[in-house]
Design a protein around this motif. Sequence first.
Motif, PDB file in Angstrom:
ATOM      1  N   ARG A 170      33.292  45.489  34.065  1.00  0.00           N
ATOM      2  CA  ARG A 170      34.126  44.928  32.975  1.00  0.00           C
ATOM      3  C   ARG A 170      34.039  43.403  32.956  1.00  0.00           C
ATOM      4  O   ARG A 170      34.004  42.784  31.897  1.00  0.00           O
ATOM      5  CB  ARG A 170      35.593  45.351  33.170  1.00  0.00           C
ATOM      6  CG  ARG A 170      35.860  46.799  32.816  1.00  0.00           C
ATOM      7  CD  ARG A 170      37.234  47.216  33.303  1.00  0.00           C
ATOM      8  NE  ARG A 170      38.286  46.402  32.744  1.00  0.00           N
ATOM      9  CZ  ARG A 170      39.465  46.172  33.354  1.00  0.00           C
ATOM     10  NH1 ARG A 170      39.733  46.703  34.520  1.00  0.00           N
ATOM     11  NH2 ARG A 170      40.366  45.418  32.774  1.00  0.00           N
ATOM     12  N   ILE A 182      43.266  47.864  32.037  1.00  0.00           N
ATOM     13  CA  ILE A 182      44.055  47.005  32.930  1.00  0.00           C
ATOM     14  C   ILE A 182      45.122  47.845  33.643  1.00  0.00           C
ATOM     15  O   ILE A 182      45.292  47.753  34.868  1.00  0.00           O
ATOM     16  CB  ILE A 182      44.730  45.848  32.139  1.00  0.00           C
ATOM     17  CG1 ILE A 182      43.679  44.878  31.599  1.00  0.00           C
ATOM     18  CG2 ILE A 182      45.733  45.105  33.010  1.00  0.00           C
ATOM     19  CD1 ILE A 182      44.238  43.808  30.644  1.00  0.00           C
ATOM     20  N   SER A 185      43.590  50.108  36.213  1.00  0.00           N
ATOM     21  CA  SER A 185      43.010  49.338  37.314  1.00  0.00           C
ATOM     22  C   SER A 185      44.108  48.876  38.280  1.00  0.00           C
ATOM     23  O   SER A 185      44.022  49.068  39.498  1.00  0.00           O
ATOM     24  CB  SER A 185      42.262  48.135  36.722  1.00  0.00           C
ATOM     25  OG  SER A 185      41.933  47.218  37.717  1.00  0.00           O
ATOM     26  N   ILE A 186      45.164  48.285  37.706  1.00  0.00           N
ATOM     27  CA  ILE A 186      46.261  47.799  38.556  1.00  0.00           C
ATOM     28  C   ILE A 186      46.939  48.966  39.263  1.00  0.00           C
ATOM     29  O   ILE A 186      47.125  48.964  40.487  1.00  0.00           O
ATOM     30  CB  ILE A 186      47.293  47.018  37.693  1.00  0.00           C
ATOM     31  CG1 ILE A 186      46.689  45.679  37.235  1.00  0.00           C
ATOM     32  CG2 ILE A 186      48.592  46.793  38.465  1.00  0.00           C
ATOM     33  CD1 ILE A 186      47.571  44.882  36.276  1.00  0.00           C
ATOM     34  N   PHE A 209      48.427  35.707  33.097  1.00  0.00           N
ATOM     35  CA  PHE A 209      47.168  36.433  32.864  1.00  0.00           C
ATOM     36  C   PHE A 209      47.103  36.909  31.414  1.00  0.00           C
ATOM     37  O   PHE A 209      46.074  36.825  30.762  1.00  0.00           O
ATOM     38  CB  PHE A 209      47.121  37.606  33.854  1.00  0.00           C
ATOM     39  CG  PHE A 209      46.074  38.645  33.575  1.00  0.00           C
ATOM     40  CD1 PHE A 209      44.734  38.336  33.699  1.00  0.00           C
ATOM     41  CD2 PHE A 209      46.432  39.946  33.211  1.00  0.00           C
ATOM     42  CE1 PHE A 209      43.762  39.299  33.450  1.00  0.00           C
ATOM     43  CE2 PHE A 209      45.476  40.912  32.966  1.00  0.00           C
ATOM     44  CZ  PHE A 209      44.134  40.582  33.090  1.00  0.00           C
TER      45      PHE A 209
END
Length: 438
Positions: A170, A182, A185-186, A209
Motif C-alpha cells: 500500500r 486502515i 491494518s490497525i 494522521f
Amino acid sequence: MLPQELIRAKRDGQALPAEALRTFIQAIASGQIGDAQIGAFAMAAYLNGMDDAETVALTEATRDSGQVLAWDDLDLPGPVLDKHSTGGVGDLVSLVLGPWVAACGGHVPMISGRGLGHTGGTLDKLEAIPGYDIGPDQARFRRLVKEVGVAIIGQTADLAPADKRLYAVRDVTATVESMPLIVASILGKKLACGLDALVMDVKSGSGAFMPTHEASLELATRIAEVASQAGTPTTALVTDMSQPLAPCAGNAVEIRETLRLLRGDAGDSRLLEVTRALAVEMLLQGRLAEDRHDAEHKLERALASGAAAERFARMVAGLGGPADLLERPARYLPEAPLRVTVHAEAPGIVQRLDTRALGMAVVELGGGRLQAGAAVDHRVGLSEIVAIGEHVDAERPLAVIHARDEASAERAVAQLRAAITLGDAAATPPTLIHDAIR
Ligand code: URA
C-alpha cells in the motif's frame, strides 16, 4: 475463489464473501500471492471501498494470519487491556498510560511502533534508555505482563504477518488512505494481542494522521464498530493534535517528561488530561472501576502514591534498563551537546502551530528517520514548546532546541519560527477530547 476472481469482484464493486477474504489474506501471509495481486486488490478496495461486514472479515483474517496471543493459561487476576493511537508529536501517552493502568489492576501487553513520518515512535523513545530491550523472548514478555502488569515492546514477525506485506505494498501504490484497509491494518495487529478490551486514540488537528476532523471521527467510529463486531469491545476517543501534546518532542526528552509526569513533578497538563481520559475508558472497559468517578479516583491514587511510577520502573528494569532510572535520569538519558533557546522575532500570542512541521523539525534534527531503517539520535529534540494562547516575548521563548551540531540547530530555528503563528488577539486553547465513541 481464485485471487484474480476476488480482485475482479472488488474491481467491479461487489462485496466480497468473508471466506474468500480469509483465504486471500492467508495466501498473502504464506507468500503464495505476489505483490502485483496485492497491489491490485488494495487499489480495488481503495476505489470501491468495503462495507462493514467485509471490513470485519478483513480485520479477523489479518488478526488470524499469524500468532494470536492467549493469556488464559496465566490466570491473570485482571483484564488484558490496551490502547492504540494514530500517533502524533509530543505524544508520550503510552509511556504513562501503560504503567498507570497496570497500577490499577489492568494487564497491558503493548506492542508499539517506531516513528513514522512526522510522528514519534514509542519504541524509539524507549530505546533512549540504555539497555532497554524492545524484543524480549515470549516468556519474558508474558512474565512482565503478569507480574508487573505492563510491557511495552516491538512488533514480532509472527503477529499479523499479512499486514506487514499488505502495508508495504500500500505504501508504494498510493493506497494507504483507504478507510477499510486502515481499520483492518490497525485492528488486525492489535486484536492479535488477545485483548479483553481496547481503547483507541484517534488524533485530530495539524499533527494528525487523518487530514480532517471528519476523517478522524469516521476512523474512530469505524474502528469502534469493527473491533466490537470482531469480538473486542472498543471505545474510541478523538483527541486534539493541533499542537504537540507534551511541551516537548524527541526521544530522550520525552522519556524525561514521562518520568516527571509519573513522579508528579509536572503537575496537571494536556498530556495528563488526555492520558487520564483514555485510562478512565480502559478501567471502565475492563470493569476495574464502577463508574467514571471511581475510575478517576483510582487513577489519582495510583499516580499520587507512586504506584504508576513504580510499575514503569519495574518494566524498565525487567526489560534490561537501569533499576534506578526514576531516581537518577541524568545518569542514563543522553543529552544533546547543543541547546539553543529560540525567541520570537517580536512579542505576540500563539495563535496556531503547524504540528506536522514541528515533528519534521525533530526528524531533521536526527530524532526520526529520513530513510527506513536509519539510526535515530536519541539526544535531540525540542523542549519548552509554547502552547496556543501563550504569550511569548524576550522572557518566554518559543522552544529550546536540543541539537547535535550548529548546522542542524540553525535549520531547526527557521523551521520552528515558521511553524508557530503569532498574533495580537487572545487565542483559546483547543478542546482536548473532541469526541467519544462508546
Ligand atoms: N497505521 C497502521 O498500522 N496501518 C494503517 O493502515 C495506517 C496506520
